[in-house]
Scaffold this motif. Sequence first.
Motif, PDB file in Angstrom:
ATOM      1  N   ASP A  21       5.219 -52.322 -34.165  1.00  0.00           N
ATOM      2  CA  ASP A  21       6.425 -51.778 -33.529  1.00  0.00           C
ATOM      3  C   ASP A  21       6.274 -51.725 -32.027  1.00  0.00           C
ATOM      4  O   ASP A  21       7.203 -52.050 -31.267  1.00  0.00           O
ATOM      5  N   HIS A  22       5.065 -51.295 -31.561  1.00  0.00           N
ATOM      6  CA  HIS A  22       4.831 -51.234 -30.120  1.00  0.00           C
ATOM      7  C   HIS A  22       4.906 -52.621 -29.497  1.00  0.00           C
ATOM      8  O   HIS A  22       5.411 -52.802 -28.379  1.00  0.00           O
TER       9      HIS A  22
ATOM     10  N   GLU B 136       8.482 -53.613 -29.354  1.00  0.00           N
ATOM     11  CA  GLU B 136       9.124 -52.776 -28.337  1.00  0.00           C
ATOM     12  C   GLU B 136       8.805 -53.293 -26.937  1.00  0.00           C
ATOM     13  O   GLU B 136       9.661 -53.285 -26.050  1.00  0.00           O
TER      14      GLU B 136
ATOM     15  N   GLU C 258      11.000 -56.228 -26.344  1.00  0.00           N
ATOM     16  CA  GLU C 258      12.371 -55.810 -26.082  1.00  0.00           C
ATOM     17  C   GLU C 258      12.521 -55.234 -24.679  1.00  0.00           C
ATOM     18  O   GLU C 258      13.520 -55.482 -23.997  1.00  0.00           O
ATOM     19  N   ASN C 259      11.529 -54.458 -24.233  1.00  0.00           N
ATOM     20  CA  ASN C 259      11.569 -53.916 -22.873  1.00  0.00           C
ATOM     21  C   ASN C 259      11.557 -55.041 -21.838  1.00  0.00           C
ATOM     22  O   ASN C 259      12.241 -54.973 -20.810  1.00  0.00           O
TER      23      ASN C 259
ATOM     24  N   SER D 249      22.265 -55.782 -28.657  1.00  0.00           N
ATOM     25  CA  SER D 249      21.012 -55.319 -29.248  1.00  0.00           C
ATOM     26  C   SER D 249      20.121 -56.512 -29.562  1.00  0.00           C
ATOM     27  O   SER D 249      20.615 -57.621 -29.813  1.00  0.00           O
ATOM     28  N   CYS D 250      18.822 -56.274 -29.544  1.00  0.00           N
ATOM     29  CA  CYS D 250      17.874 -57.336 -29.892  1.00  0.00           C
ATOM     30  C   CYS D 250      17.935 -57.600 -31.387  1.00  0.00           C
ATOM     31  O   CYS D 250      17.972 -56.665 -32.202  1.00  0.00           O
TER      32      CYS D 250
ATOM     33  N   SER E 106       9.885 -50.577 -40.586  1.00  0.00           N
ATOM     34  CA  SER E 106      10.153 -50.245 -39.192  1.00  0.00           C
ATOM     35  C   SER E 106      11.645 -49.984 -39.011  1.00  0.00           C
ATOM     36  O   SER E 106      12.481 -50.792 -39.422  1.00  0.00           O
ATOM     37  N   SER E 107      11.974 -48.856 -38.398  1.00  0.00           N
ATOM     38  CA  SER E 107      13.371 -48.539 -38.126  1.00  0.00           C
ATOM     39  C   SER E 107      13.920 -49.359 -36.966  1.00  0.00           C
ATOM     40  O   SER E 107      15.130 -49.465 -36.800  1.00  0.00           O
ATOM     41  N   ASN E 108      13.037 -49.962 -36.160  1.00  0.00           N
ATOM     42  CA  ASN E 108      13.475 -50.732 -34.998  1.00  0.00           C
ATOM     43  C   ASN E 108      13.788 -52.177 -35.364  1.00  0.00           C
ATOM     44  O   ASN E 108      14.875 -52.684 -35.096  1.00  0.00           O
ATOM     45  N   THR E 109      12.812 -52.852 -35.984  1.00  0.00           N
ATOM     46  CA  THR E 109      12.982 -54.274 -36.313  1.00  0.00           C
ATOM     47  C   THR E 109      13.494 -54.503 -37.730  1.00  0.00           C
ATOM     48  O   THR E 109      13.985 -55.594 -38.023  1.00  0.00           O
TER      49      THR E 109
END
Length: 602
Positions: A64-65, A68, A71-72, A163-164, A266-269
């Motif tokens: 996730d990091h 992230e 994405e940043n 959004s990515c 993962s809630s992000n990807t």
Amino acid sequence: MKHLKKWFINLSIQRKFLYCALGITLFVLLATSISLYMTASRMVIEQTRKQSAGVINELSTNLDHYFEMVENSFDYIANNNTVQEELKSEEPYYSDGSDYFSYFSRAGQIRRLLLQGYTSVYMNDIQLYGYNGANHVLCNDSETIIKDRWELVFQKAEDAKGSCIYYNAAEDEGLIYIAKQIKDTLTMEPLGILKASIKVNYLQKMTEAARESLTAEIFLLDDDGQTILKSTEYQADGFKDRLEGTGGSFSWSIGHQDYSCVYRKSSNTGFTLVSLIPMSFLQKTVRELQKMAVLLLVGSGILCVILASALARGIAEPIERTSKAMMRFAGGDFSVRLPEGRTDEIGAMNSVFNHTIEEIEQLLKKVVEMERANKEIEFQALQAQINPHFLYNVLDTINWMARKKGEEKICHMVTAISNLMRASISNRKNMVSIAEEMKYIRDYLYIQETRYGERLTSYLDVDERLLEIEIPKMTIQTLVENAVVHGMENATWDCFVSVTGEPEGEFAVIKVRDNGVGIPEEKLRKLLDPDHPEEGKTGQERTHTHLGIYAVRKRLDYICKGKAQMEIRSEPGKGTEITLKIPYMEDRREIIDGTSGHDIGR
């Protein structure tokens, strides 16, 4: 029963005491051992299961990091003023990634922005596409770019509305696409798409440590349940239906092998990391515990026989005296002593008891002294960290202030200086990969190119097969710094510095070349003289020489056990070329002195 009773009555008192003591002791020992073993087994299996789940959760967090971070980087590029101008320009620039740009041109600035977010170790390509026709591509091998995927990925990015998005390519491609729609920062009108493809084999490397530590099979599934990566030929279709919620675990069997399946989404990807941990791995510690329990039981049984025999043969008075003395000792009285006049076993036990008390008393004194010394060392270590941390905080403050004012060049400069300071001051890692070393070199050359402008150009080209090789920290960077400081500071012409690397047989060959003022033959001979750096030098001069080219050669000789090679060719007025030949070896020595080996002195 009558015969057994008569036999017991006719035994001597010593044998009666011995048999009763052994019977009671062995029964209690056996019952206690079985109970403790069963309890400990359950605890060990449960604890091992939790630790295994913790390893998987940590791996999922690391993934996730990583995403992230990507994405940043995308957000930074998308909101950059230069990118916004390019995507709104009526005369956009179209590039396939092979063109060369002027340093100060808009295309050149965009290329440097893409380079900041692009690393060939884990990315295949990165592309900035504008609806006005602008196209900027950065890729090591343009033939690996599958343009048929662009339209689908772009469509998904447009549907995400800023959004990515992540798109899993075909398994034979070995890529994951990440894309983001770029919008006008003022009107929020769509301007274009920023896309990159990430190498699946890099994600595979990120899972290797967890897979090896748990002897587990690792799967990474996308939001649609399609397999992104896996470490086995087994398909994930069998357990997909049981992956519910954001995480959990359940038991699973494949053939005759039982597994504990641990997963986290993962809630992000939207990616789900799944690990099949063999139950044999979870029970490995239990089997060792079982062996230890058996050995302990046998040893305790033998000890019980010996102790019961000794007690049976003993005399009540010395036993009672010994018992009272031991109670006083347990209460903290270290002055207690037993008489040593006897020559039998009791006398020997008394002597050992007295000697043990004296030893423990001395050890306690030493423990108190060591504890005091440890407290002082910890205080000194904390004091030693104040100055570096203060400098890091100051640089972070300057970076924040510059970024707030839009001074991107100053931000990049401060970031590069901070990276170099952390690399040179920190002693946590004495060995780094060539990939990490190249990051230090890029930061240093960015600073020097900003300083010298068009007077200095650089060229870096290291084969990907060499990037994972570990070398002493700041080894190549020291040679690059020498090339800049001593090669071009006294030069009146434009200079360049190049760093190249490629495999040759059993060696990784690294070359650092410049067209500076060169090194006189006499000075070069002294630099390679093993006795020269310590001869006639004191103070700062001696330190700089020790940590220069001589130190690089010495440290490589130590790490590679004398198999590393250094060649220096230099001609005054024409430049210098330093060649390092580092063998592919597994049995390297470790550096334990914590020095960084960083210096600019030749």
